[in-house]
Design a protein around this motif. Structure first.
Motif, PDB file in Angstrom:
ATOM      1  N   SER A 104       0.837  -1.210   0.000  1.00 19.07           N
ATOM      2  CA  SER A 104       0.000   0.000   0.000  1.00 19.07           C
ATOM      3  C   SER A 104       0.866   1.252   0.000  1.00 19.07           C
ATOM      4  O   SER A 104       0.565   2.233  -0.705  1.00 19.07           O
ATOM      5  CB  SER A 104      -0.927   0.005   1.220  1.00 19.07           C
ATOM      6  OG  SER A 104      -1.797  -1.105   1.185  1.00 19.07           O
ATOM      7  N   THR A 108       0.936   3.969  -3.028  1.00 24.39           N
ATOM      8  CA  THR A 108       0.690   5.404  -2.796  1.00 24.39           C
ATOM      9  C   THR A 108       1.801   6.236  -3.411  1.00 24.39           C
ATOM     10  O   THR A 108       1.549   7.271  -4.056  1.00 24.39           O
ATOM     11  CB  THR A 108       0.576   5.686  -1.296  1.00 24.39           C
ATOM     12  OG1 THR A 108      -0.462   4.870  -0.737  1.00 24.39           O
ATOM     13  CG2 THR A 108       0.248   7.134  -1.030  1.00 24.39           C
ATOM     14  N   HIS A 112       1.390   8.895  -6.482  1.00 27.83           N
ATOM     15  CA  HIS A 112       1.867  10.274  -6.325  1.00 27.83           C
ATOM     16  C   HIS A 112       2.851  10.618  -7.434  1.00 27.83           C
ATOM     17  O   HIS A 112       2.800  11.710  -8.022  1.00 27.83           O
ATOM     18  CB  HIS A 112       2.517  10.424  -4.948  1.00 27.83           C
ATOM     19  CG  HIS A 112       3.053  11.818  -4.698  1.00 27.83           C
ATOM     20  ND1 HIS A 112       2.243  12.926  -4.626  1.00 27.83           N
ATOM     21  CD2 HIS A 112       4.337  12.261  -4.525  1.00 27.83           C
ATOM     22  CE1 HIS A 112       2.978  14.005  -4.418  1.00 27.83           C
ATOM     23  NE2 HIS A 112       4.269  13.613  -4.344  1.00 27.83           N
TER      24      HIS A 112
END
Length: 708
Positions: A104, A108, A112
């Motif tokens: 996770s 992320t 980004h």
């Protein structure tokens, strides 16, 4: 022990086991076998065998205990293994959670990073696109299109994309500085648009669905996309109307196009709706106008039939078209198209329907009266007619001159069927062509015309003429044809009532007009019933008058006082014979003319009047002994005719009259006994006395003392 073990073979049976053990023992068989039966040997064998069984049981028990210990030991080992696996599973789950959290976290970071890259790449792509467009824009500024995308016909799709974007940019530029370049871009824009439409048209003619789909997708962003759709719709209809049935052609066309339009256009429901709108506003409207305008003023009947047929077929076609995807509110869309075509015709429909029905009904009636060479006479209305009707009902007097119709009832089932047929067609057209809000009102107006022409102008008129033609009660050889009028009027009204229930009721059953229709129907029925009752009553009077005329002319006083008492050879008088024959004919005529309870009602009234006439007639004569017997024979014959009535009351009256006639012949000493008989005991003594007074020996035999 081995032998013992063999005895325990499955399936085990204790009785069988003992039997087999005894059989194996020498001298232990049930019959002794080769040796004599020896119970001691058998007992000894059983004791030894029991010992062997005990040893076998101990050995098996030890083996069982050993296996139980081994089972407990293995269970403990398995439990330890399970605990170890649970601990390993818990550790693995913790590692999985840590890995999931790490994934996770990485995801992320990647998202980004992707956003950052997109943030950098998007402006760069825009800059590259802007630079590319500026390059093409410069070519338009220079007036020379050098790029391959504009000169290569194979790259028309890319050129269209570029020119469409340049056209949007050019719209924002000031006109005074960039008028030339804007004109060049616009010219190229329209030129490419024209080329794309031509390419689409050519692909449609070749049946290349894939190419049509590509070109339509490019044209979607051009202003000429709507023109492309119009061209497609126009070409779809070329050669589509080859049959005589336009509506069938349209249904087939829409079915074919509906399959194709979803493969070509990105919004097929819009294109399909536009096609249907084009068909309705052009082909159907022209077809409807052509068929209706040619008969609107020259042939109203054909005009109404055409209007009903065209409207029915158009609504049926619209119902089929609802199967296609035409957008969210296709019902309203189709209804609006139909309304635009037929509104100018439907506004005046009911007026033309009523006018046609009036003219047609009047013509049917007039043709009938002309075929009978009958000049229709006016029937009075107002207070004077009502006064005459009341006087006629109460007095049974014919008011006004009698009319000779030569036996014509002036009623025709053919005329009625024609009137009902025309009205039925009017109801059907009314149901289809009337606005739902006006349906019950229009149906009621048609019903009023049916009442006017069928019930008033035909049935009621025939009843009036029939009433006027009924002769007076004392007329000779009167033609009592009013019963024929009754019969036909009854049949006609059944047909009228059937049409009321079958065709009018469904149109008004849920509206306030239902009450008005039922009231009007009831009013018409009551008016006709009054005239029918009046006519039947006067006809019965005429029948009784005819009987009276026969009796007056045929009955002689000497019939009941013959000169030679011993030479009377007849069974009943000539007058009686003729009256009975006449009565039989009239009874049969009543049965043919009436139905249901009306038959019994009319025959009861006729029978009562017939009895009254005979009763009064018999009281006009004096009777000798033989004359009295002849009177009894006459009454017996009258009673036989009364049986034809099949009415208990009438038969009872003639039974009583027959008993009264016995007073004319009974011996004087038996008068009192006869008068107290079952049939005469309830009669008035004055009536009995009056009959006894008719005897020629009344005074000489002093018969009056029996009633003092």
């Amino acid at each position: 022990m081995a032998t013992t073990a063999q005895l325990f073979e499955e399936p085990f049976d204790a009785d069988e086991y003992i039997e087999r053990l005894a059989w194996r023992t020498p001298g232990g068989g049930s019959k002794g076998g080769a040796e004599a039966f020896d119970p001691k040997k058998l007992l000894e064998e059983f004791v030894n065998h029991i010992e062997e069984l005990k040893l076998l049981d101990e050995r098996i028990q030890r083996k069982v205990e050993k296996l139980e210990q081994q089972c407990h030991r293995e269970a403990k080992e398995f439990a330890h293994k399970v605990q170890d696996l649970q601990r390993s599973n818990q550790v693995a789950f913790q590692h999985f959670q840590e890995l999931d959290e790490h994934i996770s976290y990485v995801a992320t970071k990647v998202c980004h990073l992707g956003d950052q890259l997109e943030g950098v790449n998007t402006p760069r792509q825009r800059a590259v696109e802007a630079q590319r467009l500026m390059t093409y824009f410069n070519e338009f500024l220079d007036g020379e299109l050098r790029s391959d995308v504009f000169t290569n016909p194979e790259k028309i799709k890319e050129a269209a994309d570029i020119i469409q974007k340049l056209h949007l940019i050019a719209q924002e530029l000031p006109f005074d500085r960039f008028s030339d370049v804007k004109a060049k871009i616009a010219s190229k824009y329209h030129d490419l648009e024209r080329q794309l439409i031509q390419e689409f048209t050519a692909a449609q003619r070749r049946g290349e669905i894939g190419r049509m789909r590509e070109v339509a997708a490019v044209l979607l962003h051009f202003k000429g996309y709507a023109h492309c759709v119009d061209v497609y719709i126009k070409q779809c209809q070329e050669g589509a109307y080859m049959r005589n049935d336009v509506f069938e052609d349209i249904a087939i066309l829409c079915q074919r196009v509906n399959k194709q339009v979803g493969e070509v256009f990105c919004s097929p429901e819009t294109v399909m709706a536009k096609l249907i709108q084009s068909i309705f506003e052009n082909k159907i409207q022209a077809h409807v106008k052509e068929r209706l305008e040619e008969t609107r003023h020259s042939d109203v009947e054909q005009y109404l039939k055409n209007l009903y047929d065209l409207y029915s077929r158009t609504t049926a076609l619209a119902a089929k078209l609802t199967d296609f995807n035409l957008g969210s509110d296709k019902q309203t869309f189709l209804s609006k198209l139909i309304k635009n075509i037929f509104s100018c015709y439907l506004e005046s429909y009911i007026d033309m329907e009523r006018q046609y029905l009036q003219n047609r009904s009047g013509l049917i009636l007039q043709r009938f009266y002309d075929s009978k060479n009958h000049q229709k006479r006016p029937i009075g209305t107002g207070s004077m007619q009502e006064l005459k009707e009341r006087i006629r009902q109460r007095t049974n007097l014919p008011l006004g001159p009698s009319i000779d119709t030569h036996g014509e009832t002036l009623l025709s089932q053919e005329v009625v069927v024609n009137l009902l047929q025309e009205t039925r067609q009017s109801f059907e057209r009314c149901n289809k062509l009337s606005d739902p809000a006006d349906l019950s009102k229009n149906a009621f107006s048609i019903f009023l015309l049916l009442v006017e022409y069928l019930c008033v102008d035909h049935i009621d008129y025939a009843l009036e003429i029939g009433l006027s033609a009924i002769p007076s009660a004392d007329a000779k050889n009167a033609n009592l044809y009013f019963l024929d009028v009754v019969q036909q009027a009854n049949t006609i009204f059944h047909l009228f009532d059937k049409q009321f229930n079958d065709h009018l009721m469904p149109l008004i059953s849920s509206s306030p007009k239902l009450t008005e229709c039922l009231h009007k129907k009831k009013e018409v029925i009551e008016q006709m019933e009054v005239k029918l009752d009046t006519g039947i009553d006067r006809t019965l009077n005429c029948m009784v008058g005819q009987m009276k005329h026969i009796l007056v002319n045929e009955q002689k006083k000497t019939d009941f006082k013959p000169e030679d008492e011993n030479n009377v050879m007849i069974q009943y008088t000539t007058a009686c014979s003729k009256v009975c024959a006449y009565v039989s004919k009239q009874v049969e005529r009543v049965r043919r003319s009436m139905d249901g309870k009306n038959v019994d009602t009319v025959l009861t009234e006729l029978g009562v009047r017939f009895h009254r006439l005979i009763h009064e007639h018999l009281q006009q004569f004096s009777y000798s002994s033989m004359g009295g017997m002849l009177a009894i024979c006459d009454v017996a014959e009258y009673r036989r005719s009364a049986k034809d009535f099949k009415v208990p009351l009438v038969l009872q009256l003639f039974d009583t009259l027959h008993a009264l006639c016995n007073l004319l012949v009974v011996a004087p000493d038996n008068l009192k006994q006869v008068c107290s008989g079952e049939q005469l005991t309830n009669l008035d003594k004055n009536l009995l006395h009056a009959f006894v007074q008719l005897r020629v020996d009344y005074r000489s035999a002093r018969l009056g003392r029996h009633f003092s």
